[in-house]
Design a protein around this motif. Structure first.
Motif, short mmCIF file in Angstrom:
data_model
loop_
_atom_site.label_atom_id
_atom_site.label_comp_id
_atom_site.label_asym_id
_atom_site.label_seq_id
_atom_site.Cartn_x
_atom_site.Cartn_y
_atom_site.Cartn_z
N VAL A 255 0.84 -1.20 0.00
CA VAL A 255 0.00 0.00 0.00
C VAL A 255 0.88 1.25 0.00
CG1 VAL A 255 -1.80 1.26 1.23
CG2 VAL A 255 -1.84 -1.24 1.20
N ARG A 256 1.92 1.26 0.82
CA ARG A 256 2.82 2.42 0.85
C ARG A 256 3.40 2.69 -0.53
NH1 ARG A 256 4.67 0.34 6.15
NH2 ARG A 256 4.03 1.84 7.76
N ASP A 257 3.76 1.62 -1.23
CA ASP A 257 4.36 1.78 -2.55
C ASP A 257 3.37 2.41 -3.54
OD1 ASP A 257 6.54 1.15 -4.53
OD2 ASP A 257 4.90 -0.03 -5.40
N ARG A 258 2.09 2.04 -3.44
CA ARG A 258 1.10 2.53 -4.41
C ARG A 258 0.66 3.97 -4.11
NH1 ARG A 258 -1.00 -2.43 -6.32
NH2 ARG A 258 0.74 -3.89 -6.14
N VAL A 259 0.73 4.40 -2.85
CA VAL A 259 0.18 5.73 -2.51
C VAL A 259 1.28 6.74 -2.19
CG1 VAL A 259 -1.90 4.64 -1.58
CG2 VAL A 259 -0.05 5.27 -0.02
N ARG A 260 2.54 6.38 -2.39
CA ARG A 260 3.63 7.24 -1.94
C ARG A 260 3.67 8.59 -2.66
NH1 ARG A 260 8.66 3.73 -4.46
NH2 ARG A 260 8.02 3.82 -6.65
N ASP A 261 3.12 8.66 -3.86
CA ASP A 261 3.16 9.91 -4.62
C ASP A 261 1.88 10.73 -4.48
OD1 ASP A 261 5.72 9.32 -5.58
OD2 ASP A 261 4.91 8.16 -7.26
N VAL A 262 0.95 10.29 -3.64
CA VAL A 262 -0.33 10.99 -3.48
C VAL A 262 -0.24 11.89 -2.25
CG1 VAL A 262 -2.82 10.76 -3.26
CG2 VAL A 262 -1.51 9.01 -4.47
N ALA A 263 -0.45 13.17 -2.44
CA ALA A 263 -0.35 14.12 -1.33
C ALA A 263 -1.40 13.83 -0.27
CB ALA A 263 -0.53 15.55 -1.86
N GLY A 264 -0.97 13.85 0.99
CA GLY A 264 -1.88 13.64 2.10
C GLY A 264 -2.17 12.18 2.42
N PHE A 265 -1.51 11.24 1.73
CA PHE A 265 -1.72 9.81 1.98
C PHE A 265 -0.57 9.26 2.83
CE2 PHE A 265 -4.97 7.95 -1.11
CZ PHE A 265 -5.71 9.12 -1.13
N GLU A 266 -0.91 8.45 3.83
CA GLU A 266 0.11 7.86 4.69
C GLU A 266 -0.44 6.59 5.33
OE1 GLU A 266 2.75 8.99 8.69
OE2 GLU A 266 1.05 10.24 8.07
N VAL A 267 0.36 5.54 5.34
CA VAL A 267 0.00 4.31 6.04
C VAL A 267 0.50 4.42 7.48
CG1 VAL A 267 0.37 1.82 6.20
CG2 VAL A 267 0.05 2.89 3.96
N VAL A 268 -0.42 4.32 8.42
CA VAL A 268 -0.06 4.42 9.84
C VAL A 268 -0.35 3.07 10.50
CG1 VAL A 268 -0.33 6.90 10.06
CG2 VAL A 268 -2.32 5.44 10.31
N GLU A 269 0.52 2.67 11.40
CA GLU A 269 0.44 1.34 12.01
C GLU A 269 -0.44 1.38 13.25
OE1 GLU A 269 4.38 -0.19 12.50
OE2 GLU A 269 4.92 0.14 10.40
N GLU A 270 -1.70 1.71 13.05
CA GLU A 270 -2.67 1.78 14.13
C GLU A 270 -3.55 0.53 14.11
OE1 GLU A 270 -3.16 6.67 14.12
OE2 GLU A 270 -4.82 5.37 13.46
N VAL A 271 -4.06 0.18 15.29
CA VAL A 271 -4.94 -0.98 15.43
C VAL A 271 -6.22 -0.52 16.12
CG1 VAL A 271 -5.20 -3.29 16.40
CG2 VAL A 271 -2.96 -2.53 15.58
#
Length: 286
Positions: A255-271
């Motif tokens: 997911v990080r790889d696919r959204v890395r160029d999109v402004a405001g997108f971030e994968v956070v390790e929350e549960v």
């Protein structure tokens, strides 16, 4: 006979006039159809209807997990290890954070971090995971009320719809709609089906494995495809696996790889422990 005739005459004279009939639309008009809708082609109308059925709005918890009593945040320094424990069939006890003893007896977390290089919160949660426990990032009273509500809702959903709706959301995509500069939203990534158990009303809640398979958030995949032209079909089926269930780190990396160029997108390790429904997605897919 005279009184009767007089009463009849009085009644006829006293009748109020009838209201004019309300205006009615023409037979070929559509009260719900706007001018813009009328100009759409049939294929465009169908696409708009399908999108409204799928519900890609911020009201959908699959795209916007908001703070509530039935969305219990879990403070877990290693979500992948937690997934492994549940996949292995372990019963995971949910505990509240340690209670502070007050200003005089409370340890300064920043000072402890400077002296030993470790954060007390992370160490406490890591030690708890080693005992098959997870720490709810809320107070004991809120945890108790939230666990009861989640247990009842999941049971009611199962009885009414025949499907489990209780999941551990492993990882969140923090995202912003196009044109939004300030506010962001959180959408769950991996949905791990679980069951909530309690031995008694006074006992702490436990998480156990559910028979259903873990899945990726399919509503999120469709929103990313439609709104941002981001395609991740490899996450729509069976997820990458490791020795014990899902390879959480690999899914997050994709997911990080696919959204890395999109402004405001971030994968956070929350549960987060909450209920999530796929009913609208399945209707849309059918």
């Amino acid at each position: 006979a005279a009184p009767t005739e007089a009463a009849a005459d009085a009644g006829e004279v006293g009748l109020p006039p009838l209201d004019a009939p309300p205006g009615l639309p023409a037979f070929d008009s559509d009260a719900e159809e706007t001018t813009a809708d009328a100009e759409l082609q049939p294929a465009e109308r169908l696409e708009r209807w399908k999108r409204s059925l799928l519900d890609l709005s911020k009201r959908n918890r699959m795209l916007n997990v908001r703070e509530s009593r039935t969305a219990i945040p879990i403070f877990c320094p290693d979500p992948a290890a937690l997934e492994d424990l549940i996949a292995a069939g372990k019963r995971i006890r949910i505990v509240p954070p340690p209670e502070r003893t007050g200003a005089d007896g409370e340890i300064d977390k920043d000072l402890r971090r400077l002296r030993t290089g470790e954060a007390l919160d992370v160490k406490f949660a890591a030690d708890a995971l080693g005992r098959n426990e997870v720490v709810a990032n809320t107070d004991a009273k809120s945890l108790e009320k939230g666990a009861i509500e989640l247990y009842r809702k999941a049971r009611a959903d199962m009885e009414e719809g025949g499907a489990n709706t209780l999941f551990l959301a492993l990882g969140m995509l923090r995202w912003r709609p196009a044109g939004e500069q300030v506010r962001s939203y959180r959408a769950p990534l991996i949905l791990l089906p679980v069951k909530l158990e309690r031995r008694s009303a006074a006992s702490p809640p436990y998480l156990t494995k559910h028979d259903d398979d873990p899945v990726f958030n399919l509503t999120l995949l469709e929103m990313l495809r439609q709104d941002f032209d981001i395609n991740m079909p490899d996450l729509a089926g069976d997820l990458p696996a490791d020795e014990n269930g899902v390879d959480v780190a690999k899914v997050w990396a994709r997911v990080r790889d696919r959204v890395r160029d999109v402004a405001g997108f971030e994968v956070v390790e929350e549960v987060t422990l909450s209920t999530f429904s796929f009913a609208k997605y399945l209707m849309w897919k059918d």
